[in-house]
Design a protein around this motif. Structure first.
Motif, mmCIF file in Angstrom:
data_model
loop_
_atom_site.group_PDB
_atom_site.id
_atom_site.type_symbol
_atom_site.label_atom_id
_atom_site.label_comp_id
_atom_site.label_asym_id
_atom_site.label_seq_id
_atom_site.Cartn_x
_atom_site.Cartn_y
_atom_site.Cartn_z
ATOM 1 N N SER A 117 0.824 -1.206 0.000
ATOM 2 C CA SER A 117 0.000 0.000 0.000
ATOM 3 C C SER A 117 0.854 1.251 0.000
ATOM 4 O O SER A 117 1.995 1.259 0.457
ATOM 5 C CB SER A 117 -0.927 0.018 1.231
ATOM 6 O OG SER A 117 -0.187 0.078 2.431
ATOM 7 N N LEU A 118 0.247 2.307 -0.505
ATOM 8 C CA LEU A 118 0.806 3.646 -0.399
ATOM 9 C C LEU A 118 0.364 4.203 0.950
ATOM 10 O O LEU A 118 -0.829 4.371 1.193
ATOM 11 C CB LEU A 118 0.275 4.502 -1.546
ATOM 12 C CG LEU A 118 0.762 5.943 -1.630
ATOM 13 C CD1 LEU A 118 2.266 5.999 -1.866
ATOM 14 C CD2 LEU A 118 0.019 6.672 -2.748
ATOM 15 N N ILE A 119 1.315 4.484 1.826
ATOM 16 C CA ILE A 119 0.942 4.880 3.191
ATOM 17 C C ILE A 119 1.193 6.355 3.475
ATOM 18 O O ILE A 119 0.604 6.901 4.411
ATOM 19 C CB ILE A 119 1.628 4.002 4.254
ATOM 20 C CG1 ILE A 119 3.153 4.071 4.132
ATOM 21 C CG2 ILE A 119 1.121 2.565 4.166
ATOM 22 C CD1 ILE A 119 3.881 3.365 5.285
ATOM 23 N N ARG B 46 5.701 3.722 0.413
ATOM 24 C CA ARG B 46 4.883 2.513 0.318
ATOM 25 C C ARG B 46 5.377 1.477 1.316
ATOM 26 O O ARG B 46 6.530 1.515 1.752
ATOM 27 C CB ARG B 46 4.937 1.932 -1.100
ATOM 28 C CG ARG B 46 4.190 2.761 -2.127
ATOM 29 C CD ARG B 46 4.238 2.147 -3.518
ATOM 30 N NE ARG B 46 3.474 2.951 -4.453
ATOM 31 C CZ ARG B 46 2.202 2.741 -4.772
ATOM 32 N NH1 ARG B 46 1.555 1.717 -4.244
ATOM 33 N NH2 ARG B 46 1.582 3.528 -5.629
ATOM 34 N N ARG B 47 4.479 0.540 1.633
ATOM 35 C CA ARG B 47 4.832 -0.544 2.544
ATOM 36 C C ARG B 47 4.286 -1.855 2.003
ATOM 37 O O ARG B 47 3.160 -1.911 1.505
ATOM 38 C CB ARG B 47 4.225 -0.307 3.933
ATOM 39 C CG ARG B 47 4.514 -1.450 4.920
ATOM 40 C CD ARG B 47 3.842 -1.233 6.267
ATOM 41 N NE ARG B 47 2.392 -1.424 6.208
ATOM 42 C CZ ARG B 47 1.624 -1.647 7.269
ATOM 43 N NH1 ARG B 47 2.158 -1.679 8.482
ATOM 44 N NH2 ARG B 47 0.327 -1.818 7.141
ATOM 45 N N ALA C 157 7.434 -10.033 -3.996
ATOM 46 C CA ALA C 157 6.514 -9.040 -3.436
ATOM 47 C C ALA C 157 7.149 -7.658 -3.432
ATOM 48 O O ALA C 157 6.475 -6.648 -3.700
ATOM 49 C CB ALA C 157 6.121 -9.440 -2.017
ATOM 50 N N ILE C 158 8.435 -7.593 -3.151
ATOM 51 C CA ILE C 158 9.127 -6.301 -3.173
ATOM 52 C C ILE C 158 9.169 -5.754 -4.592
ATOM 53 O O ILE C 158 8.959 -4.557 -4.824
ATOM 54 C CB ILE C 158 10.535 -6.442 -2.573
ATOM 55 C CG1 ILE C 158 10.439 -6.805 -1.085
ATOM 56 C CG2 ILE C 158 11.333 -5.152 -2.758
ATOM 57 C CD1 ILE C 158 11.765 -7.125 -0.428
ATOM 58 N N ASP D 239 4.511 -1.064 -8.608
ATOM 59 C CA ASP D 239 3.390 -0.200 -8.226
ATOM 60 C C ASP D 239 3.822 1.254 -8.062
ATOM 61 O O ASP D 239 3.038 2.176 -8.291
ATOM 62 C CB ASP D 239 2.768 -0.681 -6.918
ATOM 63 C CG ASP D 239 2.043 -2.011 -7.050
ATOM 64 O OD1 ASP D 239 1.765 -2.421 -8.202
ATOM 65 O OD2 ASP D 239 1.780 -2.645 -6.013
ATOM 66 N N SER D 240 5.075 1.434 -7.668
ATOM 67 C CA SER D 240 5.558 2.786 -7.374
ATOM 68 C C SER D 240 5.854 3.593 -8.629
ATOM 69 O O SER D 240 6.167 4.788 -8.533
ATOM 70 C CB SER D 240 6.817 2.716 -6.517
ATOM 71 O OG SER D 240 7.921 2.239 -7.288
#
Length: 220
Positions: free
Chosen positions: A6-8, A17-18, A50-51, A57-58
């Motif tokens: 998610s973008l936190i 993001r995390r 996952a990373i 996504d970023s």
């Protein structure tokens, strides 16, 4: 196994993001500079696919092409470096000097920059201040990011909601860690500083500050 991506935080200059990985629910954080596209990863803990998905996504977080330029490691414990070899691949790394040998032993990746307390990492617009917190490990580092009036503290396993990190019932290590956390975090940053720990949910220094006497009395 990935629990969440998610973008936190969306700050003026950077996004954060995390992704949460492994059965130990390790937090992996990604900082992206909005203009330059520079990226810093905090703890390549586990689950390289996952990373990489988080990195993909970023792409929307920057006006420029996003590029991972640094992996900053909070400490040497195996659960925080399991994906380092799969992610670093020639990318510079940074960690506390006292933990560098342990990180290389656990991951097979040498630490490019060995940090002391007060060192500053500058990565194409991203500035991180290294805070040495002695106790959970000898070389544990918290990374401080300040942007647009917001302070983020990537605390690794040195500070969590409800207490400091595990010091294995060693009173000297506990005293060292609590003293460093009190002086170098609570004494240096305001109550609205956000703590982003190596596991679990975020908190703020203000939420935790009233509990410091209780932590000291209980000894963990």
């Amino acid at each position: 196994m990935t629990a969440e991506t998610s973008l936190i935080h969306e700050l003026p200059s950077v996004t954060v993001r995390r992704t949460v990985v492994s059965a130990m629910a390790n937090n992996v954080y990604l900082i992206t500079h909005r203009q330059s596209g520079a990226q810093v990863l905090i703890d390549a803990a586990d689950d390289a696919p996952a990373i990489r998905r988080m990195l993909q996504d970023s792409a929307a977080d920057s006006a420029a092409t996003a590029k991972l330029l640094l992996v900053a490691i909070t400490h040497r414990h195996w659960d925080h470096v399991r994906a380092l070899a799969g992610i670093a691949g020639g990318i510079p790394t940074a960690a506390g000097r006292e933990d560098a040998a342990g990180i290389e032993s656990e991951s097979g990746v040498a630490v490019s920059r060995q940090l002391e307390h007060g060192d500053v990492l500058e990565t194409d617009g991203i500035t991180l201040h290294a805070v040495h917190l002695r106790g959970h490990t000898a070389g544990s580092i918290a990374y401080i990011l300040a942007d647009g009036g917001t302070t983020l503290i990537f605390s690794g396993d040195s500070l969590f909601p409800g207490g400091v990190g595990n010091t294995e019932s060693d009173p000297r290590r506990f005293a060292s860690l609590l003293a460093d956390v009190e002086e170098r975090l609570f004494g240096a940053y305001s109550d609205d500083a956000v703590v982003l720990p190596g596991h679990g949910d975020p908190t703020t220094l203000g939420a935790e500050r009233p509990s410091l006497p209780e932590w000291r009395e209980r000894g963990w």
